[in-house]
Enzyme design. Sequence first.
Site, PDB file in Angstrom:
ATOM      1  N   SER A  10       0.841  -1.190   0.000  1.00  0.00           N
ATOM      2  CA  SER A  10       0.000   0.000   0.000  1.00  0.00           C
ATOM      3  C   SER A  10       0.886   1.254   0.000  1.00  0.00           C
ATOM      4  O   SER A  10       1.720   1.417  -0.874  1.00  0.00           O
ATOM      5  CB  SER A  10      -0.942  -0.051   1.203  1.00  0.00           C
ATOM      6  OG  SER A  10      -1.991   0.857   1.056  1.00  0.00           O
ATOM      7  N   ARG A  52     -12.035   6.611   9.351  1.00  0.00           N
ATOM      8  CA  ARG A  52     -11.522   5.252   9.323  1.00  0.00           C
ATOM      9  C   ARG A  52     -12.541   4.277   8.755  1.00  0.00           C
ATOM     10  O   ARG A  52     -12.201   3.342   8.029  1.00  0.00           O
ATOM     11  CB  ARG A  52     -11.122   4.829  10.739  1.00  0.00           C
ATOM     12  CG  ARG A  52     -10.488   3.468  10.823  1.00  0.00           C
ATOM     13  CD  ARG A  52      -9.237   3.388   9.984  1.00  0.00           C
ATOM     14  NE  ARG A  52      -8.409   2.240  10.316  1.00  0.00           N
ATOM     15  CZ  ARG A  52      -7.183   2.067   9.859  1.00  0.00           C
ATOM     16  NH1 ARG A  52      -6.653   2.957   9.030  1.00  0.00           N
ATOM     17  NH2 ARG A  52      -6.475   1.019  10.201  1.00  0.00           N
ATOM     18  N   ASP A 104      -8.405  -6.276  -5.181  1.00  0.00           N
ATOM     19  CA  ASP A 104      -8.033  -4.975  -4.613  1.00  0.00           C
ATOM     20  C   ASP A 104      -8.622  -3.866  -5.480  1.00  0.00           C
ATOM     21  O   ASP A 104      -8.166  -3.630  -6.590  1.00  0.00           O
ATOM     22  CB  ASP A 104      -6.499  -4.885  -4.583  1.00  0.00           C
ATOM     23  CG  ASP A 104      -5.982  -3.604  -3.922  1.00  0.00           C
ATOM     24  OD1 ASP A 104      -6.777  -2.657  -3.733  1.00  0.00           O
ATOM     25  OD2 ASP A 104      -4.783  -3.563  -3.606  1.00  0.00           O
ATOM     26  N   HIS A 149      -7.900  -5.115  -0.770  1.00  0.00           N
ATOM     27  CA  HIS A 149      -6.617  -4.466  -0.525  1.00  0.00           C
ATOM     28  C   HIS A 149      -5.912  -5.058   0.697  1.00  0.00           C
ATOM     29  O   HIS A 149      -4.686  -5.184   0.729  1.00  0.00           O
ATOM     30  CB  HIS A 149      -6.842  -2.963  -0.334  1.00  0.00           C
ATOM     31  CG  HIS A 149      -5.582  -2.187  -0.201  1.00  0.00           C
ATOM     32  ND1 HIS A 149      -4.618  -2.159  -1.168  1.00  0.00           N
ATOM     33  CD2 HIS A 149      -5.110  -1.405   0.806  1.00  0.00           C
ATOM     34  CE1 HIS A 149      -3.607  -1.389  -0.775  1.00  0.00           C
ATOM     35  NE2 HIS A 149      -3.884  -0.930   0.419  1.00  0.00           N
ATOM     36  N   ASP A 150      -6.692  -5.434   1.689  1.00  0.00           N
ATOM     37  CA  ASP A 150      -6.159  -6.040   2.917  1.00  0.00           C
ATOM     38  C   ASP A 150      -5.337  -7.297   2.663  1.00  0.00           C
ATOM     39  O   ASP A 150      -4.592  -7.729   3.548  1.00  0.00           O
ATOM     40  CB  ASP A 150      -7.318  -6.423   3.855  1.00  0.00           C
ATOM     41  CG  ASP A 150      -7.431  -5.465   5.031  1.00  0.00           C
ATOM     42  OD1 ASP A 150      -6.594  -4.553   5.122  1.00  0.00           O
ATOM     43  OD2 ASP A 150      -8.346  -5.638   5.846  1.00  0.00           O
TER      44      ASP A 150
END
Lengths: 370, 370
Positions: free
Chosen positions: A153, A222, A316, A349-350
């Site tokens: 990232s 967040r 992602d 993405h994680d």
Amino acid sequence: MENNSVGLVKTQYVTFKDEFFFESGRVLNPITVAYETYGSLNEDKSNAILVCHALTGDHHAAGYNHPDDQKPGWWDNMIGPGKPLDTDKYFIISPNFLGSCFGTTGPASIDPATKEPYGLKFPVFTVKDMVKLQKRLIKYLGIEKLKTVIGGSMGGMQALEWAITFPEMVESVIPIATAGRITPMAVAFNTVARMSIMKDPNWNNGNYYGKTPPVDGLAIARMAGHITFLSDASFHKKFGRKYATLEGIYDFFGYFEVENYLRYNGYKFARNFDANSFLYIIKAMDIFDISYGYGSFEEAVGKIRCKTLFITFTSDFLFPNYQTEEIVDILSTLEREVTWENIESDYGHDAFLLEFDAQSDLIRNFLRNL
Amino acid sequence: MENNSVGLVKTQYVTFKDEFFFESGRVLNPITVAYETYGSLNEDKSNAILVCHALTGDHHAAGYNHPDDQKPGWWDNMIGPGKPLDTDKYFIISPNFLGSCFGTTGPASIDPATKEPYGLKFPVFTVKDMVKLQKRLIKYLGIEKLKTVIGGSMGGMQALEWAITFPEMVESVIPIATAGRITPMAVAFNTVARMSIMKDPNWNNGNYYGKTPPVDGLAIARMAGHITFLSDASFHKKFGRKYATLEGIYDFFGYFEVENYLRYNGYKFARNFDANSFLYIIKAMDIFDISYGYGSFEEAVGKIRCKTLFITFTSDFLFPNYQTEEIVDILSTLEREVTWENIESDYGHDAFLLEFDAQSDLIRNFLRNL
């Protein structure tokens, strides 16, 4: 503590007194860097690896800071004896990046001139500024060339930036789940985050130190960000349409499991992160564009001379695969040594923090063949 | 005013004094419905079409309310003489749905008991409640059976609900860019929206009438929603990485064109929509699930007996195509007359309002063959 842990680790700090010139033209000193190292530097100082953390990460990547810590550092499954970033072989350096809030100087740090936190007086910084500060740390540790720079990232942005800005100092880079510039859709998510914080009355134009910080705004920011870390498929798998309570479907304040999760994690994060630091970091993410200062994106990518291993994940949507493909295509045309693995994963993405096995062998083999 | 416009239209209102029973068990009366009609009802009352608007839409779907209006109703290119919903042939009914804030009773309406707005005393309502109220309107207009019910997004949910709950009253339905229940990822976006509003101090637990409304919170909620209306590709096309100002890349308060757009539209929306109404409507969206009250999703879909035309768009990530595919598969297995067109489009969810040509012929032909 498992056998292959780096064990107890102490965070180190170094303060650079010399002026630090930001890309913006602003100047600041002194600047402190918090970092950890794992393994030992060999005699010819040729075994150093720089680990770059993501958006809200920190320098504590492996091992335990205290014997009673419940969890090891964030990349502990990657760093340790016999692990892909093998501390029996490599000297791993993991700094907290410029502008973060875990020990390296940032907006929440005390301005020596006023004895108060910088707040919005802190200079806007870029990924290039982060990397320039990391270079100071590397030089300070007596290292002239890094075996590799690795990160996911925003950590991957730093890896890319290293290869472009200091090509003579890197033998290779491993940018994971990243891009040479983020998409306008990613900027849109940061917009929601930014507005949530700035419109929280407790933000108070950045002057909240010693008062109530903008916890609600940062928590909502967040939550918006959290959406981008997952994927449609992982949302289904993780939560489905499960309601958080047994009853209450018609309760105005009732909510689903997914909302419960986002709220919980949003507030957990917001209680441990500085809101100004967050705003500065997403700004750095927004304005990161390797083509700045070059004639074109191609020209910037062309500066990369070292071996590269790119890793992406199929689901992602924050850093879509085509962004890495574009870089890989340019490097291939220029006949650079480039490897790209697009790992099939539902994690979104994680995945860069979750798909350990798939990345593990790739990284191990890549380093072995350097 | 063009030749094929329905011309000047007057919004109509009808107030139902009888008790209205919500799905939750709550009861409310009286309830007013704002609606418009275009075209004329034929003698045997067999040419009525119900148009259902989306999340934040209204009943003003075609023509002009005032001679000096700059823009016609939101679906003017679809409704009018010779248009797909041809007012020379059909009698079009377009109501503002239950709980909205454009004339139909909702949280901002005055509670006759207290002479003050309902606020959070308004019952949580569902898509089924909206449809039940629309049924009252249809009956009031003397209509026993609708030629079709058509709508996109939340409008499509209403169309689906009509076919399931009142199968005897619909000859066909045309659900566009919709689903039988939204994904957990869509709920996550609504979570961000909900939290933004509820954490705006001006929201004040819904008691902001006569005071400053939670404009910031509602604007941020809209910005989060806006992301879901577009697609990665349309973000690229619409904005790219263009900066909103010529300079200011290192300005803390500088921003990209995409942020400029989101902020502008967020606040434009927030000044014209009631925040409580928005919260109730996204709640209705979250808890919409056609399987509630049935043994299974399949059983619910099986209640659909009429002809159906489903339209989806390839880049819609808010209502992914597989959700419609699931319904279509069930209907096909049951040998119902079902048509599904998945239109290739980069516009994302918004495509239902933008891909006019592609939808136009589909709808025209479908209606002709009824």
